[in-house]
Design a protein around this motif. Structure first.
Motif, PDB file in Angstrom:
ATOM      1  N   TYR A 189       0.838  -1.206   0.000  1.00  0.00           N
ATOM      2  CA  TYR A 189       0.000   0.000   0.000  1.00  0.00           C
ATOM      3  C   TYR A 189       0.875   1.259   0.000  1.00  0.00           C
ATOM      4  CZ  TYR A 189      -2.534   3.930   1.998  1.00  0.00           C
ATOM      5  OH  TYR A 189      -3.026   5.185   2.239  1.00  0.00           O
ATOM      6  N   LEU A 190       1.890   1.295   0.845  1.00  0.00           N
ATOM      7  CA  LEU A 190       2.758   2.471   0.923  1.00  0.00           C
ATOM      8  C   LEU A 190       3.461   2.739  -0.405  1.00  0.00           C
ATOM      9  CD1 LEU A 190       4.347   1.947   4.469  1.00  0.00           C
ATOM     10  CD2 LEU A 190       2.544   3.558   3.842  1.00  0.00           C
ATOM     11  N   SER A 191       3.752   1.679  -1.136  1.00  0.00           N
ATOM     12  CA  SER A 191       4.440   1.823  -2.429  1.00  0.00           C
ATOM     13  C   SER A 191       3.496   2.317  -3.523  1.00  0.00           C
ATOM     14  CB  SER A 191       5.047   0.485  -2.859  1.00  0.00           C
ATOM     15  OG  SER A 191       6.020   0.049  -1.927  1.00  0.00           O
ATOM     16  N   SER A 192       2.205   2.305  -3.254  1.00  0.00           N
ATOM     17  CA  SER A 192       1.228   2.680  -4.278  1.00  0.00           C
ATOM     18  C   SER A 192       1.020   4.182  -4.372  1.00  0.00           C
ATOM     19  CB  SER A 192      -0.123   1.999  -3.983  1.00  0.00           C
ATOM     20  OG  SER A 192      -0.750   2.581  -2.840  1.00  0.00           O
ATOM     21  N   GLU A 193       1.602   4.957  -3.448  1.00  0.00           N
ATOM     22  CA  GLU A 193       1.416   6.400  -3.440  1.00  0.00           C
ATOM     23  C   GLU A 193       2.758   7.122  -3.392  1.00  0.00           C
ATOM     24  OE1 GLU A 193      -1.200   8.139  -0.608  1.00  0.00           O
ATOM     25  OE2 GLU A 193      -2.842   6.737  -0.989  1.00  0.00           O
ATOM     26  N   ASN A 194       2.706   8.386  -3.707  1.00  0.00           N
ATOM     27  CA  ASN A 194       3.854   9.275  -3.546  1.00  0.00           C
ATOM     28  C   ASN A 194       4.161   9.387  -2.046  1.00  0.00           C
ATOM     29  OD1 ASN A 194       5.590  11.485  -3.299  1.00  0.00           O
ATOM     30  ND2 ASN A 194       4.549  12.691  -4.877  1.00  0.00           N
ATOM     31  N   PRO A 195       5.395   9.109  -1.603  1.00  0.00           N
ATOM     32  CA  PRO A 195       5.728   9.218  -0.175  1.00  0.00           C
ATOM     33  C   PRO A 195       5.363  10.569   0.437  1.00  0.00           C
ATOM     34  CG  PRO A 195       7.516   8.163  -1.355  1.00  0.00           C
ATOM     35  CD  PRO A 195       6.542   8.641  -2.396  1.00  0.00           C
ATOM     36  N   LEU A 196       5.361  11.618  -0.395  1.00  0.00           N
ATOM     37  CA  LEU A 196       4.988  12.938   0.109  1.00  0.00           C
ATOM     38  C   LEU A 196       3.576  12.934   0.686  1.00  0.00           C
ATOM     39  CD1 LEU A 196       5.444  15.976   0.485  1.00  0.00           C
ATOM     40  CD2 LEU A 196       4.756  16.303  -1.907  1.00  0.00           C
ATOM     41  N   PHE A 197       2.694  12.117   0.122  1.00  0.00           N
ATOM     42  CA  PHE A 197       1.317  12.069   0.614  1.00  0.00           C
ATOM     43  C   PHE A 197       1.255  11.498   2.026  1.00  0.00           C
ATOM     44  CE2 PHE A 197      -1.005  12.020  -3.766  1.00  0.00           C
ATOM     45  CZ  PHE A 197      -0.407  13.240  -4.065  1.00  0.00           C
ATOM     46  N   PHE A 198       2.139  10.571   2.342  1.00  0.00           N
ATOM     47  CA  PHE A 198       2.178  10.023   3.703  1.00  0.00           C
ATOM     48  C   PHE A 198       2.807  11.039   4.661  1.00  0.00           C
ATOM     49  CE2 PHE A 198       2.122   6.230   0.960  1.00  0.00           C
ATOM     50  CZ  PHE A 198       0.911   5.711   1.384  1.00  0.00           C
ATOM     51  N   GLU A 199       3.767  11.798   4.154  1.00  0.00           N
ATOM     52  CA  GLU A 199       4.332  12.874   4.980  1.00  0.00           C
ATOM     53  C   GLU A 199       3.254  13.894   5.320  1.00  0.00           C
ATOM     54  OE1 GLU A 199       7.311  16.699   4.491  1.00  0.00           O
ATOM     55  OE2 GLU A 199       7.867  14.833   3.486  1.00  0.00           O
ATOM     56  N   LEU A 200       2.435  14.263   4.342  1.00  0.00           N
ATOM     57  CA  LEU A 200       1.367  15.239   4.582  1.00  0.00           C
ATOM     58  C   LEU A 200       0.330  14.686   5.561  1.00  0.00           C
ATOM     59  CD1 LEU A 200       0.895  16.614   0.949  1.00  0.00           C
ATOM     60  CD2 LEU A 200       1.991  17.770   2.881  1.00  0.00           C
ATOM     61  N   ARG A 201       0.027  13.406   5.447  1.00  0.00           N
ATOM     62  CA  ARG A 201      -0.898  12.790   6.410  1.00  0.00           C
ATOM     63  C   ARG A 201      -0.310  12.854   7.821  1.00  0.00           C
ATOM     64  NH1 ARG A 201      -1.561   8.892   2.032  1.00  0.00           N
ATOM     65  NH2 ARG A 201      -3.757   8.700   1.383  1.00  0.00           N
ATOM     66  N   ALA A 202       0.975  12.512   7.941  1.00  0.00           N
ATOM     67  CA  ALA A 202       1.623  12.517   9.256  1.00  0.00           C
ATOM     68  C   ALA A 202       1.648  13.933   9.835  1.00  0.00           C
ATOM     69  CB  ALA A 202       3.045  11.961   9.143  1.00  0.00           C
ATOM     70  N   ARG A 203       1.963  14.915   9.011  1.00  0.00           N
ATOM     71  CA  ARG A 203       1.990  16.309   9.488  1.00  0.00           C
ATOM     72  C   ARG A 203       0.597  16.729   9.978  1.00  0.00           C
ATOM     73  NH1 ARG A 203       6.472  19.346   8.396  1.00  0.00           N
ATOM     74  NH2 ARG A 203       8.007  18.478   6.929  1.00  0.00           N
ATOM     75  N   TYR A 204      -0.422  16.332   9.246  1.00  0.00           N
ATOM     76  CA  TYR A 204      -1.793  16.677   9.630  1.00  0.00           C
ATOM     77  C   TYR A 204      -2.139  16.048  10.979  1.00  0.00           C
ATOM     78  CZ  TYR A 204      -6.898  16.798   9.608  1.00  0.00           C
ATOM     79  OH  TYR A 204      -8.212  16.991   9.960  1.00  0.00           O
ATOM     80  N   LEU A 205      -1.829  14.777  11.153  1.00  0.00           N
ATOM     81  CA  LEU A 205      -2.153  14.079  12.398  1.00  0.00           C
ATOM     82  C   LEU A 205      -1.404  14.697  13.583  1.00  0.00           C
ATOM     83  CD1 LEU A 205      -2.103  10.402  11.065  1.00  0.00           C
ATOM     84  CD2 LEU A 205      -4.125  11.690  11.801  1.00  0.00           C
ATOM     85  N   ILE A 206      -0.143  15.046  13.368  1.00  0.00           N
ATOM     86  CA  ILE A 206       0.644  15.668  14.444  1.00  0.00           C
ATOM     87  C   ILE A 206       0.071  17.036  14.794  1.00  0.00           C
ATOM     88  CG2 ILE A 206       2.897  16.644  15.043  1.00  0.00           C
ATOM     89  CD1 ILE A 206       4.165  14.364  13.379  1.00  0.00           C
ATOM     90  N   ALA A 207      -0.280  17.814  13.766  1.00  0.00           N
ATOM     91  CA  ALA A 207      -0.850  19.148  14.006  1.00  0.00           C
ATOM     92  C   ALA A 207      -2.162  19.060  14.777  1.00  0.00           C
ATOM     93  CB  ALA A 207      -1.063  19.872  12.680  1.00  0.00           C
ATOM     94  N   CYS A 208      -2.922  17.995  14.542  1.00  0.00           N
ATOM     95  CA  CYS A 208      -4.194  17.782  15.247  1.00  0.00           C
ATOM     96  C   CYS A 208      -3.988  17.065  16.590  1.00  0.00           C
ATOM     97  CB  CYS A 208      -5.147  16.959  14.386  1.00  0.00           C
ATOM     98  SG  CYS A 208      -5.685  17.789  12.876  1.00  0.00           S
TER      99      CYS A 208
END
Length: 329
Positions: A189-208
């Motif tokens: 699953y992780l290989s199916s997307e641009n790694p940047l998208f997981f970084e953005l998800r992580a940043r969002y979760l941390i900010a929240c």
């Protein structure tokens, strides 16, 4: 009132973007738009038929205008409406652009990533409600017209929209909820997307401050053979541990796995993001043992070490020197 203002802004933006196509090329000195790899431009990016503004000049001016309008809002929905108008205008303008142009690719990727980042604020149910439903419909319609460019990020965001949003993948849901899932399935699953998208998800979760979910996602990324090479996820892991004092042991364990060069990069990036207390703790936990082990040479070899790290190291050396003097008195 805010909705009416947003509609008026979108209309003005559309008029400005249409005017770019009809205007002569802009002055020298506008910010260059590359392809994301640092390129400044190529000869393949002229006008499609030799008439009117070139795709290179259009992309330069397009980015300036869109960034200006998007920056006027601090909430996601009006920003999405700006991007909706921008993508529709770009789709119309690109009809005369060449199929292979690094500037066009850069703009499409930038729009796609920006769309994705803003979609993180919305749940699946909202995808079927106005005005988001109309925005997403426009995005998918534009993607159909832009297929000839084969932009990976644009296609990926279209797929994510079709699947219900950036949080709806069942493997991602299992990861976030700490449900059993084999690393092989997670890696696929992780290989199916641009790694940047997981970084953005992580940043969002941390900010929240959704730290358990952020930790679960970051750990999965760190366990991925390729994504783990991205220092951001190691930096984010330290951020989560810092926000969860009960995880002090994990903090120390991950430090032991971090080499000197990566550690310095993480500290500098952390300080650059304004997380001074975390940067200080990383300095204390990482650099003091390095000094005790005589491994500080990598700091002086690394020319890009930030002033924050260098100042901390100088203080360490001064304190050490003073202690030696006192011992010798």
């Amino acid at each position: 009132m805010a909705e009416e203002e947003s509609d008026q802004e979108a209309e003005r933006l559309g008029e400005e973007l249409v005017a770019i196509v009809e205007s002569p090329p802009g002055p020298i000195g506008l910010r260059a738009v590359g392809d994301g790899r640092g390129g400044a431009g190529g000869s393949s990016c002229g006008g499609g038929d030799g008439v009117g503004i070139s795709s290179r000049d259009y992309c330069r001016r397009f980015c300036q205008v869109v960034e200006d309008y998007a920056g006027r809002w601090q909430v996601p929905l009006p920003q999405l409406q700006v991007l909706q108008t921008a993508l529709c205008c770009f789709t119309s303008a690109s009809a005369s652009f060449p199929d292979e142009c690094e500037h066009v690719q850069y703009v499409l990727s930038s729009l796609a990533v920006s769309f994705f980042e803003l979609l993180l604020f919305f749940g699946r149910d909202e995808f079927y409600e106005e005005p988001l439903k109309d925005i997403l419909g426009s995005f998918q319609e534009c993607q159909n017209h832009l297929r000839r460019y084969g932009n990976v990020n644009l296609e990926l965001v279209t797929r994510i929209i079709r699947d219900g949003g950036p949080w709806e993948d069942p493997v991602l849901q299992a990861v976030l909820k700490a449900q059993p899932a084999s690393q092989e399935i997670v890696n696929k699953y992780l290989s199916s997307e641009n790694p940047l998208f997981f970084e953005l998800r992580a940043r969002y979760l941390i900010a929240c401050e959704r730290i358990p979910e952020a930790m679960a996602l970051i750990k999965s990324c760190i366990n991925h053979p390729e994504i783990s090479k991205d220092l951001y996820f190691h930096q984010a892991f330290f951020t989560c541990l810092f926000m969860s004092p009960v995880e002090d042991q994990l903090f120390r364990e991950h430090l032991l796995k971090t080499d000197c060069k990566s550690g310095i990069d993480i500290i500098c990036n952390t300080e650059k993001e304004g997380k001074t207390m975390l940067a200080l703790q990383l300095c204390e936990s990482f650099l003091i043992p390095q000094l005790q082990n005589g491994d500080m040479y990598c700091i002086w070899l690394k020319k890009k070490a930030c002033k924050f790290v260098l100042k901390f190291v100088v203080v360490l050396y001064n304190l050490t020197f003073m202690m030696i003097l006192r011992l010798n008195v």
